[in-house]
Design a protein around this motif. Structure first.
Motif, PDB file in Angstrom:
ATOM      1  N   ALA A  48      55.091  30.300  49.161  1.00 55.71           N
ATOM      2  CA  ALA A  48      55.005  29.507  47.939  1.00 55.71           C
ATOM      3  C   ALA A  48      55.128  27.994  48.207  1.00 55.71           C
ATOM      4  O   ALA A  48      54.123  27.269  48.207  1.00 55.71           O
ATOM      5  CB  ALA A  48      56.066  29.962  46.945  1.00 55.71           C
ATOM      6  N   ALA A  49      56.354  27.519  48.433  1.00 59.29           N
ATOM      7  CA  ALA A  49      56.533  26.079  48.589  1.00 59.29           C
ATOM      8  C   ALA A  49      57.896  25.805  49.177  1.00 59.29           C
ATOM      9  O   ALA A  49      58.798  26.655  49.150  1.00 59.29           O
ATOM     10  CB  ALA A  49      56.393  25.367  47.244  1.00 59.29           C
ATOM     11  N   ALA A  50      58.040  24.606  49.690  1.00 56.14           N
ATOM     12  CA  ALA A  50      59.337  24.178  50.211  1.00 56.14           C
ATOM     13  C   ALA A  50      60.389  24.342  49.111  1.00 56.14           C
ATOM     14  O   ALA A  50      60.123  24.036  47.948  1.00 56.14           O
ATOM     15  CB  ALA A  50      59.247  22.721  50.651  1.00 56.14           C
ATOM     16  N   GLY A  96      53.427  22.854  52.582  1.00 58.82           N
ATOM     17  CA  GLY A  96      54.670  22.936  51.841  1.00 58.82           C
ATOM     18  C   GLY A  96      54.606  22.836  50.337  1.00 58.82           C
ATOM     19  O   GLY A  96      55.614  23.073  49.663  1.00 58.82           O
ATOM     20  N   ALA A  97      53.452  22.479  49.781  1.00 59.90           N
ATOM     21  CA  ALA A  97      53.337  22.456  48.318  1.00 59.90           C
ATOM     22  C   ALA A  97      52.818  23.801  47.821  1.00 59.90           C
ATOM     23  O   ALA A  97      52.253  24.588  48.587  1.00 59.90           O
ATOM     24  CB  ALA A  97      52.384  21.343  47.888  1.00 59.90           C
ATOM     25  N   LEU A  98      53.013  24.068  46.535  1.00 60.18           N
ATOM     26  CA  LEU A  98      52.372  25.227  45.931  1.00 60.18           C
ATOM     27  C   LEU A  98      50.857  25.056  46.012  1.00 60.18           C
ATOM     28  O   LEU A  98      50.102  25.990  46.244  1.00 60.18           O
ATOM     29  CB  LEU A  98      52.767  25.336  44.450  1.00 60.18           C
ATOM     30  N   PHE A  99      50.448  23.830  45.801  1.00 60.78           N
ATOM     31  CA  PHE A  99      49.034  23.451  45.823  1.00 60.78           C
ATOM     32  C   PHE A  99      49.024  21.939  45.690  1.00 60.78           C
ATOM     33  O   PHE A  99      50.029  21.347  45.270  1.00 60.78           O
ATOM     34  CB  PHE A  99      48.255  24.099  44.671  1.00 60.78           C
ATOM     35  N   THR A 106      48.617  21.756  49.968  1.00 55.50           N
ATOM     36  CA  THR A 106      48.492  23.218  49.905  1.00 55.50           C
ATOM     37  C   THR A 106      48.932  23.891  51.192  1.00 55.50           C
ATOM     38  O   THR A 106      49.602  24.922  51.167  1.00 55.50           O
ATOM     39  CB  THR A 106      47.024  23.601  49.611  1.00 55.50           C
TER      40      THR A 106
END
Lengths: 345, 345, 345, 345
Positions: free
Chosen positions: D11-13, D208-211, D205
């Motif tokens: 998903a993300a950091a 580390g980001a969701l998008f 994307t």
């Protein structure tokens, strides 16, 4: 059968065929880089009193509209046209196929109104969401219009003024320009058009050529407004004729000894005779228009009677009982053809 | 400042954030080929009572409209929409950028009329020149509409019927579908929509998701009407999310225990309270609409007073003295926010 | 100056100009719905031994390639061509402007190889990520090729077979088809082409017409493979000639008494004389090709000497010291012109 | 199953999810006009040492490439890329769908060569027919490349220099920029990139980001090179996120306390451990590359053995007996996952 169906039903002015026959054995370089194109461009610049204008030759009207509009309209923008404009109605979506929306204004006998254009733009920029909308990016009008009507010089100047105030070029579709230039009451010369519009074209297909439209970008030289690499854009739109000199030959001939105006005038004279007869005999003229297209609103029986004897164009149903049909004269219409038609009315 | 500006100003339903937090350490395959997307699709098919429907997840509304319309509209055709349709007005020319004209019908409080649609097509095919024109190739409507109004089931059926009779699929933009499904007086269920429309989408962005729209092609299986290689078309339109499971996760959550409908209903209840208060206090409702968007026509002073205390959306100038402004509730609107608003009116 | 620059430097075969002169006063209906187009189509169907073929007339080569490829290639797909293919190199991006990628295969003296085509497709579909890639959607080849070479019948059959096995139509660009049909060693007749290819065109612009290309969709009738509403697609691409009968007239003439083949053969005979002289005098022929285009690799001094006396085409730099130049004969090349050229070599 | 399939499977950091959870109740204005976007832009300008840079947030990589390239490449031009460039191979024709050809240069371990770029342009403009060809209009490169390799600062400067000399902007696809910035041997900082390139993007994307991708136009202010009305162009490409603050929130977090670089570095450290183990155990590294993508050439048996225990990416067949497969670490790869993988090798 007698035909007043359109103004592109005959081949070409005899002078053009003669010129073609004469050059039969000559070899020309391709793609418009020939002496005939050079000569034709010079003659058109002279006729427009625009020594710096940049002239290009394309084959047909839809093609020219698509290529020019795509080239002058920014990617975030559309082109403004009358609802009745050819680009909005009868080009099979050629403008949208090249990525641009046609933004419509009401038509007034085929014309747009400068105040409505101004209001459209003012409303657009006043909208809080305008960045989510299609920008007005260029203005398209036709002279004469699709309904045979014309813009007066003062109207053209006002439209150009409004367009320029909102950062838009004015493009004039002159598919039938000859018939406008020589119509009774016209006060717009080629030189006026070259001064007022940013780009326009001089129609050949409907005014005595086998085919061909001469595009004029009016601010050449240090002020050139020709789109960058326009030749490549023409090629990319599939609109670059290999034997470009055929276009040069035709416009060179049309702009020698005023041939273009002389043959166009003939169509208007013929139309004038027909309009008078129609009025005398009680027909209803759909529009008050002075050029070579005459629209009449007739009942079904009259339509059937006429169409059994002469090929005419059907425009649209006016109401349950009446249709609008078109009688179209052309540069090739003869006095005899008009006589025959008058006998039938 | 208090805001009733739109229905996409808050992140997401807490259930969605909770689900997101829980999957933080899990690894998913990309591009929608994961278990959450599979589960969400199954839930949506069940909710639509359409076991053969084909479900896809995209990120946003304009993107979805552009991708779907480009995929279902033949190259020689345009898409029919109300003049007030989002695709016609507020998508920056996304439809035209992919090559299709938007063909407009009059809007009646945001809706098109089945008879006018029929007449449009009949007139088109009756035109002697129709092959030079843009074919009607698909029908686009919104449920609820851009003005907060809705189509009744019988109207949808008539529109679908006319569309199919003229060889066109019916596409329903459901960016705010949740608010329609739960509005007072609504008689259209998801199952109805799946039965009547050829393709529609269930909006997430405006109804409780961080982002996301679920596209449903309704005739899957042996009757599949999903455009060929639709995944590739999504990718080509820049609309394929790498972490596709984020979309699956959200719709899986929204379609568990009716969350989608439950939160949507909240917005309608809030809107209902506001509408009653507005009526009581003599405000003019611009449209008679039962969903979460309330449009009021106010004089300039009232607009200025309201906007100094609450963020609202500006729609358009009604006349020289009056503006139309929008009060928009959402799935996240609280009773306290409504109370505060009512104090200001 | 003497010119062997290209095969479109002269107007048209005298028979065509004669036909044009004769129809000068006649009125024709527009857009190809005339008796001359009907007659020309019938003659072409007969020449192709394909009574059900569907024939259309367009103006130029790039335009035809753009219109046909856009119509036959699915939206998720590109068109396969040799790296040297006209659509890949010399059409200013016309294919991409209509939304399709040109997928390239190595050229072998201008030809693609059936096995490489097969491998390309097999590799594509074996790629785990192929849905993120541009599908191979149609195959484009030229007969004769841009380098004057030809495909033998067996090669064409293999290419068509591979194309069909991978679900692609085979499109043959016949801008110079006449020169292929009449070349020494050719074993591909028009009837073969109509049997093997799905769509091809018979080039007029470079083989004796003023302009014009005749597109043949080969499976008409119950098996018609003409794209739906192809007339509208032609119009949308700006490629529909108002005076369509001009195209009918030309192809009607070219396909009367084998004029097309007779004049094409002349160019090959002239080219054969020139090739023999070049070989005798020790020139290096760049390609081993039997049609009307002769490419020679010469040093800079030779190039300069030749170009001071005869207009030739420049193709490309071969290396630091050598250039490839083209000597092009045409249907209009005379024995005297060849004599003059031989004197200069 | 253990997965080293790609760098977008988690998903993300945690810092991003924490920030998201915190803003849950807050209301933001739409389309990027919020405080989080403003803050993120300021942080990115600072990180780039480019106080005048213009920053925009889009959702995904293909979308960003399509929108930016369409906006910076003139209509008569294409974009130059390596044959292995993402825009040429894995974007389903998104560039061509917006009208531009991808002009390819040979790839050297994923990189283009400045001299070859120069030669390409020189050859183009030296071609007598260049106006019939697609102009080189912009240069696209990736840092790091699709093969995990990088450009050194001096190489970037040479490429930019050549591009500018031929009137082209340099666009750097930074979908995996974090992994390049933190790779062993890298000498290109964000500030260097902002100085050298005309536009680039910082990939979220895959880092580390969701998008989300942050596009940086580097010459803002009086020298702004942002395309006119870029917001509208984003919208037109379906790429404008309604809840734009979600992008702002993510990049604001990533550019706080160097989070972006810290998490990217982790992937490189993990990759370094894996590469060492691979080398020790006699595996063949396909490319000599220092970032988070490791390509190995293995025989079929080894591939089968590995893929039965860990999800990996398949790249392509190397020869009849060998395949190239990818081991991809990411910002989320843990030491334990690497340990597990090393046990399997």
């Amino acid at each position: 059968m007698l035909s007043f169906e359109n103004d592109y039903s005959c081949a070409a002015a005899p002078e053009i065929l003669a010129a073609l026959n004469e050059t039969q054995a000559e070899q020309f370089p391709g793609y418009g880089s020939d002496r005939l194109c050079a000569s034709a461009k010079a003659r058109i610049r002279t006729a427009c009193d625009a020594p710096d204008a940049d002239v290009w030759f394309l084959v047909g009207g839809t093609q020219t509209n698509q290529t020019v509009i795509d080239a002058i309209t920014p990617p975030y923008a559309g082109v403004i046209a009358a609802t009745s404009g050819h680009v909005n109605v009868h080009e099979a979506g050629a403008i949208e196929a090249s990525g641009h929306k046609v933004l419509t204004l009401p038509q007034h006998n085929g014309r747009i109104d400068a105040d409505e254009l101004d209001r459209y733009c003012a409303t657009f920029y006043a909208d809080a969401n305008y960045e989510h909308m299609v920008f007005p990016g260029a203005v398209y009008i036709s002279q004469c219009t699709e309904y045979g009507t014309m813009y007066a010089k003062a109207e053209l100047e006002r439209i150009a003024d409004v367009a320029h105030r909102h950062g838009m070029p004015l493009f004039v579709d002159g598919a039938r320009l000859g018939y406008a230039l020589t119509a009774k009451g016209n006060d717009v010369s080629l030189a006026d058009l070259a001064r007022i519009a940013d780009v326009f074209y001089i129609g050949g297909t409907k005014v005595g050529a086998l085919f061909g439209e001469a595009v004029v970008f009016t601010h050449h030289g240090s002020l050139s407004n020709t789109p960058r690499h326009f030749l490549t854009l023409i090629k990319q739109h599939g609109a670059l004729l290999a034997k470009g000199w055929l276009l040069g030959l035709q416009f060179d001939t049309l702009f020698t000894d005023d041939l273009y105006l002389r043959i166009a005038r003939r169509a208007n004279v013929a139309a004038e005779r027909i309009r008078e007869a129609l009025t005398d005999r009680g027909y209803t003229l759909t529009f008050d228009a002075p050029t070579n297209q005459i629209f009449i609103t007739v009942d079904k029986a009259t339509r059937a009677r006429l169409e059994s004897r002469v090929r005419l164009g059907f425009m649209e149903q006016a109401d349950a009982d009446h249709d609008v049909i078109r009688i179209c004269t052309s540069w090739s219409t003869t006095d005899e053809q008009v006589d025959q038609l008058l006998d039938l009315l």
